[in-house]
Design a protein around this motif. Structure first.
Motif, mmCIF file in Angstrom:
data_model
loop_
_atom_site.group_PDB
_atom_site.id
_atom_site.type_symbol
_atom_site.label_atom_id
_atom_site.label_comp_id
_atom_site.label_asym_id
_atom_site.label_seq_id
_atom_site.Cartn_x
_atom_site.Cartn_y
_atom_site.Cartn_z
ATOM 1 N N ASN A 43 113.657 146.341 11.698
ATOM 2 C CA ASN A 43 113.933 147.222 12.836
ATOM 3 C C ASN A 43 114.086 148.667 12.393
ATOM 4 O O ASN A 43 113.639 149.585 13.087
ATOM 5 N N LEU A 44 114.709 148.895 11.247
ATOM 6 C CA LEU A 44 114.838 150.267 10.747
ATOM 7 C C LEU A 44 113.464 150.879 10.492
ATOM 8 O O LEU A 44 113.221 152.040 10.801
ATOM 9 N N GLY A 45 112.565 150.092 9.923
ATOM 10 C CA GLY A 45 111.207 150.578 9.690
ATOM 11 C C GLY A 45 110.487 150.875 10.994
ATOM 12 O O GLY A 45 109.790 151.885 11.118
ATOM 13 N N GLU A 46 110.665 150.010 11.980
ATOM 14 C CA GLU A 46 110.030 150.234 13.282
ATOM 15 C C GLU A 46 110.624 151.450 13.984
ATOM 16 O O GLU A 46 109.912 152.211 14.643
ATOM 17 N N GLN A 47 111.931 151.663 13.844
ATOM 18 C CA GLN A 47 112.561 152.837 14.448
ATOM 19 C C GLN A 47 112.028 154.123 13.813
ATOM 20 O O GLN A 47 111.820 155.127 14.506
ATOM 21 N N GLU A 48 111.781 154.099 12.509
ATOM 22 C CA GLU A 48 111.213 155.268 11.835
ATOM 23 C C GLU A 48 109.791 155.523 12.336
ATOM 24 O O GLU A 48 109.405 156.665 12.573
ATOM 25 N N ALA A 53 106.248 158.727 15.831
ATOM 26 C CA ALA A 53 105.314 158.763 16.960
ATOM 27 C C ALA A 53 105.807 159.718 18.035
ATOM 28 O O ALA A 53 105.020 160.489 18.607
ATOM 29 N N TYR A 54 107.109 159.696 18.336
ATOM 30 C CA TYR A 54 107.669 160.642 19.305
ATOM 31 C C TYR A 54 107.485 162.084 18.816
ATOM 32 O O TYR A 54 107.133 162.983 19.589
ATOM 33 N N GLY A 55 107.724 162.308 17.550
ATOM 34 C CA GLY A 55 107.538 163.652 16.999
ATOM 35 C C GLY A 55 106.096 164.112 17.111
ATOM 36 O O GLY A 55 105.816 165.260 17.476
ATOM 37 N N GLU A 56 105.162 163.232 16.790
ATOM 38 C CA GLU A 56 103.737 163.566 16.888
ATOM 39 C C GLU A 56 103.351 163.839 18.342
ATOM 40 O O GLU A 56 102.609 164.771 18.627
ATOM 41 N N LEU A 57 103.870 163.020 19.256
ATOM 42 C CA LEU A 57 103.581 163.225 20.681
ATOM 43 C C LEU A 57 104.092 164.589 21.137
ATOM 44 O O LEU A 57 103.382 165.340 21.816
#
Length: 155
Positions: A43-48, A53-57
């Motif tokens: 989950n930590l890896g997925e959160q990163e 992805a949010y930052g790129e968006l």
């Protein structure tokens, strides 16, 4: 006073079964805790990944629409513009200060004389650690067992 051997044998068998049951329960609990830890790490890896992805968006949106965006995004875009300007100013100051330091070091640096060679360090004596890369296979076993049993490790 008579000594009942059959009674003693039955008590030993009961204790043996109880020990086996406790060992199985501990192993199951350790397995469950291990699976929980693996899932938390995943989950930590997925959160990163999600954060990136949010930052790129956001970066793509800002590059495409910038200040000419809708009113609800104007404040965030203005903050980004201000922050980028501050970063540019700080980068310029960093370059100036770095150039000053390099100039000062170049002016103060005397000709270096050849330093005498230092003798090689003596070889370390062999230690009595395990030969499998220095990892003790039972280190922390007591703490692991305590954790599996839900107890606090002794300090």
């Amino acid at each position: 006073m008579a000594f009942n051997v059959e009674y003693l044998k039955s008590k030993v068998m009961d204790l043996r079964q109880t020990g086996a049951d406790l060992a199985q329960t501990g192993a199951n609990k350790a397995r469950t805790l291990s699976n929980i830890a693996k899932l938390k790490a995943a989950n930590l890896g997925e959160q990163e990944t999600l954060r990136k992805a949010y930052g790129e968006l956001g970066r793509l949106y800002f590059e495409k629409y910038g200040i000419s965006t809708e009113p609800e995004f104007f404040s965030a875009c203005a903050t980004i513009d201000e922050t980028l300007a501050k970063i540019a100013i700080n980068d310029a100051k960093i370059r100036e200060l770095s150039a000053e330091v390099e100039d000062a070091v170049t002016e103060e640096e005397p000709e270096e004389e050849a330093a005498p060679e230092e003798p090689a360090a003596p070889e370390a004596e062999p230690s009595e650690e395990p030969s499998d890369g220095g990892v003790d296979p039972v280190a922390g076993l007591d703490a692991f067992i305590d954790q599996a049993n839900g107890e606090q490790p002794e300090e």
